[in-house]
Design an enzyme around this catalytic site. Structure first.
Site, PDB file in Angstrom:
ATOM      1  N   ASP A  46       0.814  -1.220   0.000  1.00 18.61           N
ATOM      2  CA  ASP A  46       0.000   0.000   0.000  1.00 18.61           C
ATOM      3  C   ASP A  46       0.847   1.269   0.000  1.00 18.61           C
ATOM      4  O   ASP A  46       0.630   2.158  -0.820  1.00 18.61           O
ATOM      5  CB  ASP A  46      -0.925   0.032   1.225  1.00 18.61           C
ATOM      6  CG  ASP A  46      -2.067  -0.972   1.112  1.00 18.61           C
ATOM      7  OD1 ASP A  46      -2.407  -1.369  -0.013  1.00 18.61           O
ATOM      8  OD2 ASP A  46      -2.614  -1.352   2.160  1.00 18.61           O
ATOM      9  N   ARG A  65       1.040   3.481  16.799  1.00 17.32           N
ATOM     10  CA  ARG A  65       0.569   4.551  15.901  1.00 17.32           C
ATOM     11  C   ARG A  65       0.851   5.968  16.400  1.00 17.32           C
ATOM     12  O   ARG A  65       1.320   6.800  15.616  1.00 17.32           O
ATOM     13  CB  ARG A  65      -0.934   4.399  15.604  1.00 17.32           C
ATOM     14  CG  ARG A  65      -1.320   3.096  14.905  1.00 17.32           C
ATOM     15  CD  ARG A  65      -0.460   2.783  13.724  1.00 17.32           C
ATOM     16  NE  ARG A  65      -0.937   1.615  12.981  1.00 17.32           N
ATOM     17  CZ  ARG A  65      -0.245   0.994  12.058  1.00 17.32           C
ATOM     18  NH1 ARG A  65       0.987   1.391  11.764  1.00 17.32           N
ATOM     19  NH2 ARG A  65      -0.747  -0.046  11.427  1.00 17.32           N
ATOM     20  N   ASP A 114      -6.746   2.359  12.704  1.00 23.70           N
ATOM     21  CA  ASP A 114      -5.447   3.019  12.546  1.00 23.70           C
ATOM     22  C   ASP A 114      -5.544   4.397  11.897  1.00 23.70           C
ATOM     23  O   ASP A 114      -4.776   5.295  12.202  1.00 23.70           O
ATOM     24  CB  ASP A 114      -4.488   2.112  11.769  1.00 23.70           C
ATOM     25  CG  ASP A 114      -4.015   0.949  12.634  1.00 23.70           C
ATOM     26  OD1 ASP A 114      -3.892   1.155  13.851  1.00 23.70           O
ATOM     27  OD2 ASP A 114      -3.783  -0.149  12.094  1.00 23.70           O
ATOM     28  N   SER A 166      -3.042  -9.924   6.592  1.00 21.50           N
ATOM     29  CA  SER A 166      -2.575  -8.563   6.821  1.00 21.50           C
ATOM     30  C   SER A 166      -1.928  -8.548   8.198  1.00 21.50           C
ATOM     31  O   SER A 166      -2.570  -8.889   9.194  1.00 21.50           O
ATOM     32  CB  SER A 166      -3.760  -7.598   6.761  1.00 21.50           C
ATOM     33  OG  SER A 166      -3.409  -6.410   7.423  1.00 21.50           O
TER      34      SER A 166
HETATM   35  N1  ARG Z   1      -7.116  -4.593  15.375  1.00 26.21           N
HETATM   36  C1  ARG Z   1      -5.859  -4.078  15.794  1.00 26.21           C
HETATM   37  C2  ARG Z   1      -5.992  -2.652  16.263  1.00 26.21           C
HETATM   38  O1  ARG Z   1      -6.900  -1.989  15.885  1.00 26.21           O
HETATM   39  C3  ARG Z   1      -4.772  -4.225  14.757  1.00 26.21           C
HETATM   40  C4  ARG Z   1      -4.979  -3.418  13.493  1.00 26.21           C
HETATM   41  C5  ARG Z   1      -3.963  -3.724  12.404  1.00 26.21           C
HETATM   42  N2  ARG Z   1      -4.039  -5.102  12.062  1.00 26.21           N
HETATM   43  C6  ARG Z   1      -3.488  -5.696  11.020  1.00 26.21           C
HETATM   44  N3  ARG Z   1      -3.599  -6.993  10.955  1.00 26.21           N
HETATM   45  N4  ARG Z   1      -2.844  -5.064  10.091  1.00 26.21           N
HETATM   46  O2  ARG Z   1      -5.168  -2.200  17.015  1.00 26.21           O
END
Ligand code: ARG
Length: 416
Positions: free
Chosen positions: A24, A104, A133, A185
């Site tokens: 991405d 993040r 995110d 992912s």
């Molecule tokens: N669900 C988790 C969160 O919101 C992880 C998000 C990213 N997950 C991923 N498999 N890329 O913190």
């Protein structure tokens, strides 16, 4: 003038892009230049992901970046983010140690710092419009720099699938080989790994073994239990098996040691901020072990009222982190509460790891509130048993009062 919905006015902009090197963000780097004539500055953070990060700046330059930053954030992440969450007992919905969610805001902060330095007016990230995110990046950036424009091209661009993006890369000779094969992912850092998509989207299906990235299956874990000693100072883990160790090395060691025993595999249906229920697999061996040990030490060092109040605030803390409100006055205030409780959380915990399970073997603290003379049922007992009668009588007074009222009502009904 290109007017892809939500991305108007980007022509010639200098954009700081949060760059992971994956599909991405590689496409974003290329597409923003092609579509808007934008100048790209990439920002990549080392949060302790095991994934190979070397070559990430070279990749950015190959994609046409004007500048590319790769910044070691491991120490800051471990000390100022992971250990704060640990002290707070922050587990989202009682389960998820928040690895992605904690990473993040630190990336957002770094993005702002580089945007300032490089005189960018826009920052970009690779999040989709249906996840948590995006909010963590947007809120993180705006809490620190309300004047910056934040864009997430994936929310607006024409690509409908990974295949579209792969085709875009193929046409332009952008290498994607490594990202193509994986059906999941994955987001990974020192505090844990988040895994979703593929067969995991079906909540009736148990995760296949290949979904797990950094832990051994409990069934394949050693047949012999292993014990481990963690020492805490003011709620912060400072030693492993009696040897002092820094935050990054400690978490890394524990990921390895506990991961080998199949510790920290979590399979969760969670409530996302945008309202979707989603299924995510987590692997957080070190974080799971540290939360376990820390809680056990608090059991013996915190007084009952503080422990109970803290357990409730832990939920608020976890929700706040999950919802992207790291840079908020509420977090500062909750940290002040947490830190006030942690002055007592000193001592040593011995934990046994065995086939995916943790067992407490021993807890020792100079601040222990455990009083054997009070707890004992032997002749050493110093508790005032007779006082129990008055205590119990008055404690149960509301129930006796209620029961008497019920009797009166029943009698009146009989008479009527
Ligand atoms: N669900 C988790 C969160 O919101 C992880 C998000 C990213 N997950 C991923 N498999 N890329 O913190």
């Amino acid at each position: 003038m290109n007017n892809v919905n939500g991305l108007g006015g980007l022509e010639g902009a200098r954009i700081a892009l949060a760059f992971s090197g994956g599909l991405d963000t590689s496409v974003i780097a290329s597409w923003l230049q092609e579509e808007f004539g934008a100048e790209i500055v990439t920002v990549s953070g080392d949060l302790g992901q095991e994934k190979e990060l070397r070559g990430i700046t070279e990749k950015a330059y190959q994609l046409g970046a004007k500048a590319a930053y790769f910044i070691d954030l491991k120490k800051q992440f471990a000390e100022d983010f992971c250990f704060r969450a640990l002290k707070a007992g922050a587990l989202y919905e009682g389960v998820y140690p928040l690895a992605t969610a904690l990473g993040r805001p630190l990336l957002a902060k770094t993005l702002v710092e580089i945007a300032r330095k490089e005189e960018c007016t826009v920052v970009a990230h690779g999040c989709t419009g249906k996840g948590n995110d995006q909010v963590r990046f947007d809120a993180g950036v705006w809490a620190l720099a309300p004047d910056l424009r934040v864009i997430a091209p994936v929310r607006h661009w024409p690509f409908k699938s990974r295949e579209d993006e792969i085709a875009y890369c193929a046409e332009r000779g952008i290498p994607v080989s490594a990202t193509k094969a994986n059906p999941y992912s994955i987001d990974e850092n020192l505090w844990g790994t988040s895994i979703e998509c593929g067969v995991l989207e079906d909540p009736t299906v148990a995760p296949p073994e290949d979904a797990y990235q950094r832990t051994v299956s409990p069934t394949a874990a050693p047949d012999k239990p292993e014990s481990i000693t963690i020492t805490f100072d003011n709620g912060v883990p400072i030693a492993l098996n009696e040897e002092k160790i820094g935050a990054v090395d400690l978490i890394r060691m524990l990921n390895h040691l506990a991961g080998e025993h199949g510790i920290g595999r979590l399979d969760m249906i969670e409530n996302r901020l945008v309202g979707i229920k989603s299924r995510e697999i987590y692997e957080a061996p070190g974080a799971t072990l540290l939360h376990f040990a820390h809680t056990e030490l608090e059991r013996i060092t915190l007084d009952k009222w503080t422990a109970h109040a803290k357990a409730k605030l832990s939920q608020d803390y976890a929700e706040l982190v999950y919802n992207g409100l790291w840079f908020s006055p509420l977090r500062t205030a909750l940290d002040a509460f947490v830190d006030a409780t942690q002055t007592r959380v000193n001592g040593t915990v011995v934990v046994e790891m065995y086939k995916g399970n943790l067992r407490i073997l021993s807890r020792t603290s100079p601040n222990s509130l455990y009083d054997k003379a009070l707890a004992s049922y032997t002749s050493e007992d110093t508790f005032d048993h007779a006082a129990g009668e008055g205590f119990s009588k008055i404690f149960s007074l509301p129930l006796r009062t209620l029961a008497r009222t019920v009797e009166v009502v029943e009698r009146e009904q009989e008479i009527a």
